[in-house]
Design an enzyme around this catalytic site. Structure first.
Site, mmCIF file in Angstrom:
data_model
loop_
_atom_site.group_PDB
_atom_site.id
_atom_site.type_symbol
_atom_site.label_atom_id
_atom_site.label_comp_id
_atom_site.label_asym_id
_atom_site.label_seq_id
_atom_site.Cartn_x
_atom_site.Cartn_y
_atom_site.Cartn_z
ATOM 1 N N ASP A 34 0.830 -1.204 0.000
ATOM 2 C CA ASP A 34 0.000 0.000 0.000
ATOM 3 C C ASP A 34 0.866 1.256 0.000
ATOM 4 O O ASP A 34 1.396 1.656 1.041
ATOM 5 C CB ASP A 34 -0.900 -0.034 1.255
ATOM 6 C CG ASP A 34 -1.796 1.187 1.363
ATOM 7 O OD1 ASP A 34 -2.401 1.381 2.432
ATOM 8 O OD2 ASP A 34 -1.887 1.958 0.381
ATOM 9 N N SER A 198 -1.242 15.915 -12.167
ATOM 10 C CA SER A 198 -1.506 15.654 -13.585
ATOM 11 C C SER A 198 -2.001 16.942 -14.236
ATOM 12 O O SER A 198 -2.773 17.689 -13.615
ATOM 13 C CB SER A 198 -2.568 14.566 -13.721
ATOM 14 O OG SER A 198 -3.083 14.510 -15.055
HETATM 15 C C1 LIG Z 1 -9.144 -4.792 3.252
HETATM 16 O O1 LIG Z 1 -9.463 -3.449 3.351
HETATM 17 C C2 LIG Z 1 -8.472 -2.544 3.172
HETATM 18 C C3 LIG Z 1 -7.291 -2.746 2.457
HETATM 19 C C4 LIG Z 1 -6.370 -1.708 2.340
HETATM 20 C C5 LIG Z 1 -6.617 -0.490 2.925
HETATM 21 C C6 LIG Z 1 -5.620 0.611 2.819
HETATM 22 N N1 LIG Z 1 -5.948 1.525 1.718
HETATM 23 C C7 LIG Z 1 -7.786 -0.281 3.607
HETATM 24 C C8 LIG Z 1 -8.705 -1.299 3.727
HETATM 25 O O2 LIG Z 1 -9.860 -1.151 4.393
#
Ligand SMILES: COc1ccc(CN)cc1O
Length: 330
Positions: A34, A198
């Site tokens: 992430d 952008s």
């Molecule tokens: C499985 O759910 C998630 C996965 C990743 C994130 C981070 N952006 C938040 C989430 O609620």
């Protein structure tokens, strides 16, 4: 050094999971890499049993290289309202051939229902900037920050794909992974994100609209979230598309295929083109005639989010040395 591993999409490309090795002997967990956050946290032997539904658990007591950071805690909440919290260990973490010997591994004691119900997701590996890390009393470094000094080149790349596995690589740029040139743009890391601007967009075969769109490259967000003016211009081109308050988003007929959407990169006219089918994110009902849109508004966030719907149309270089983003078609 270099490394890398496969990124396998979950249903509708809602997220991508990558095998990550933790501890000695190795415990392999499938993590959601992430770029929009900076904690490496995992489901663990300490996670409340009622909040675990099928995930693989990291057990530090089974790792000879695990060291507990006594008194250290973490707690995080994400843009979609989900959250998790727990304690902290140091342990050996590898992504393919790339190993960090003393990585902060944040073990979850609590996770919210979104994570509990996501049975294939064993945790997150944040690749945002260090300022976003939530560990107290002292923030911990990301896997990339720890690995960077040893990398052949201070970069990682995201090559996410629609419906099939892609890859995250560290320390090198695979010349076979993209077409044409990589256009590099500056990054504003002041908020801890890979935040860039952008110059605008085009819809289908239409002319390019010059309008500044500032937003983050976020592998941990599923959709492409853009300013409402851009979103209404796009769906305004599609008969039958509308904002559906019960779905809390724009929906559109799944057929015919909607128009492509292109966003500009740099000031030399480069652009990334999303094939219209990427905007058919998922059917809203059993008939499959109506789809939830892969492009939605960014109102209330304060910036755009170039999530997986956008990223899977590109080869993206996250350059931690120059703090730039490189975008290429593929
Ligand atoms: C499985 O759910 C998630 C996965 C990743 C994130 C981070 N952006 C938040 C989430 O609620």
């Amino acid at each position: 050094s270099t490394g890398g591993a496969v990124a396998t999409p979950e249903d509708h490309d809602v997220e991508y999971l990558t095998p990550v090795s933790i501890g000695t002997p190795e415990q392999i967990l499938n993590l959601d890499i992430d770029t929009g956050s900076s904690d490496l946290w995992v489901f663990s032997s300490e996670t409340s049993r009622s909040e675990v539904k099928g995930q693989t658990l990291y057990d530090p007591s089974n790792s000879s290289t695990a060291q507990k950071l006594e008194g250290y805690t973490w707690s995080i909440s994400y843009g979609d309202g989900s959250s998790s919290a727990g304690e902290v260990y140091l342990d050996t973490v590898s992504i393919g051939a790339l190993t960090v010997s003393s990585q902060a591994v944040e073990v979850a004691q609590k996770v919210s229902s979104e994570f509990t119900s996501d049975s294939n997701n064993d945790g997150l590996l944040g690749l945002g900037f260090g300022s976003l890390n939530t560990v107290q009393p002292n923030a911990q470094k990301t896997f990339f920050d720890n690995a960077m000094p040893a990398l052949d080149s201070p970069v990682f790349t995201a090559d996410l794909k629609a419906g099939i596995p892609g890859r995250y690589n560290f320390g090198y740029i695979d010349p076979n992974a993209y077409t044409g040139n990589i256009t590099y743009v500056s990054v504003d890391d002041s908020q801890g994100f890979w935040d860039w601007t952008s110059p605008g967009y085009a819809i289908g075969s239409g002319s390019f609209e010059n309008t500044t769109i500032k937003g983050i490259a976020d592998t941990g967000t599923s959709l492409l979230l853009l300013p409402s003016s851009v979103v209404s211009a796009y769906y305004g081109k599609i008969s039958g598309a509308k904002y559906d308050s019960t779905q809390a988003g724009y929906v559109l007929p799944c057929s015919p295929t909607p128009p492509d959407f292109a966003f500009g990169v740099g000031d030399d006219g480069a652009a990334i083109v999303l094939p219209g089918k990427y905007i058919n994110y998922a059917p809203t009902g059993s008939s499959g005639t109506t789809c939830f849109g892969g492009i939605q508004g960014d109102s209330g966030i304060g910036f755009a989010i170039f999530g997986d719907v956008a990223l899977k149309a590109a080869f993206v270089v996250f350059d931690g040395g120059s703090k730039t983003l490189g975008w290429a078609s593929k």
